[in-house]
Design an enzyme around this catalytic site. Sequence first.
Site, PDB file in Angstrom:
ATOM      1  N   SER A  35       0.858  -1.179   0.000  1.00 53.41           N
ATOM      2  CA  SER A  35       0.000   0.000   0.000  1.00 53.41           C
ATOM      3  C   SER A  35       0.899   1.234   0.000  1.00 53.41           C
ATOM      4  O   SER A  35       2.080   1.146   0.368  1.00 53.41           O
ATOM      5  CB  SER A  35      -0.849   0.000   1.286  1.00 53.41           C
ATOM      6  OG  SER A  35      -1.505   1.226   1.474  1.00 53.41           O
ATOM      7  N   TYR A  73      -2.295  -1.475  10.382  1.00 53.93           N
ATOM      8  CA  TYR A  73      -2.222  -1.565   8.913  1.00 53.93           C
ATOM      9  C   TYR A  73      -0.904  -0.999   8.403  1.00 53.93           C
ATOM     10  O   TYR A  73      -0.221  -1.606   7.576  1.00 53.93           O
ATOM     11  CB  TYR A  73      -3.417  -0.814   8.326  1.00 53.93           C
ATOM     12  CG  TYR A  73      -3.611  -0.955   6.837  1.00 53.93           C
ATOM     13  CD1 TYR A  73      -4.281  -2.058   6.303  1.00 53.93           C
ATOM     14  CD2 TYR A  73      -3.150   0.023   5.959  1.00 53.93           C
ATOM     15  CE1 TYR A  73      -4.479  -2.170   4.928  1.00 53.93           C
ATOM     16  CE2 TYR A  73      -3.347  -0.087   4.586  1.00 53.93           C
ATOM     17  CZ  TYR A  73      -4.020  -1.184   4.080  1.00 53.93           C
ATOM     18  OH  TYR A  73      -4.220  -1.295   2.722  1.00 53.93           O
TER      19      TYR A  73
END
Length: 276
Positions: A158, A171
């Site tokens: 990401s 995350y």
Amino acid sequence: MLNALDSEMNAMVGRKPLEGRSAIVTGSTSGIGLAIAQALARAGAAVMLNGFGVAAEIEALRAELAEENDVDVVYDCADMSSRDAIRMMVERANARFGQIDIVVNNAGVQHVAPIGEFPAEKWDAILAINLSAAFHLVQATFDGMCGRNYGRIINVASAHGLVASPFKSAYVAAKHGMVGFTKTIALEGAEFGVTSNAICPGYVWTPLVEHQIDDQAKSHNIPRDAVIRDVFLKDQPSRRFATVEEMGALAVFLCGDLAASITGAAIPVDGGWTAH
Ligand code: NAD
């Protein structure tokens, strides 16, 4: 001699770039993983789908993908938070395809909360699914790839593998870990024709993002449209969501022969977000 060459060339013209390759794509019942699985199948690879969802819908997806592309497509329901389930998935893929050439570690979950309120069990689940699953899957497939002198490991990290945002401690930690893991495997696989790269999407409109809108609205105490404008696309200079098709096309390129020297890279597909 010329005729033999001609017929070989003709055969090559009709050949899809990933024909004869087989892939496991985790978390491919939805969003980015599904688009990558579709793109790999279109390029001629046999594909093992994985992820959660409604059984009949997954079977319809599987059958459509196989029929449209004339490739073998199977589904495995392994839970990426379970090391044993991952091992069994690999055994089933090997039994079905004979070998595994491409691994796409894509399955991921998210939870958004300030650190003081972040549930420890959410931390554990995010680290297990978004990071440790990649370790278990690569460990179970890496030696086979090295032995055959071809392998492609694609880790869907990401932009949050490169930069941080508030309220996403687990995350961001998992995705930064994924980028480091990607580089290590690149070094270990380099002389054996095995590449390892991370795709680092910015915001892509998928069910994962859809779920975050309400969480973010609560955390920031603002309405949904303000979350989209002022939180999601604020730092994405293109002012548009990246698309799942863009992720699929990049994955296919990374699996091809012309990407043989691209390894250890964390490739942003984020409309310029991490160029800031
Ligand atoms: P999604 O929610 O649409 O898809 C997630 C997939 O993972 C689904 O197939 C789901 O069934 C599967 N999954 C979830 N938990 C699982 C488990 N325990 N075992 C097996 N499968 C499981 O999400 P998405 O947006 O397509 O995200 C895919 C990946 O892309 C994730 O790793 C995510 O972090 C990453 N990513 C997404 C965005 C974005 O904006 N959508 C941005 C950057 C990175």
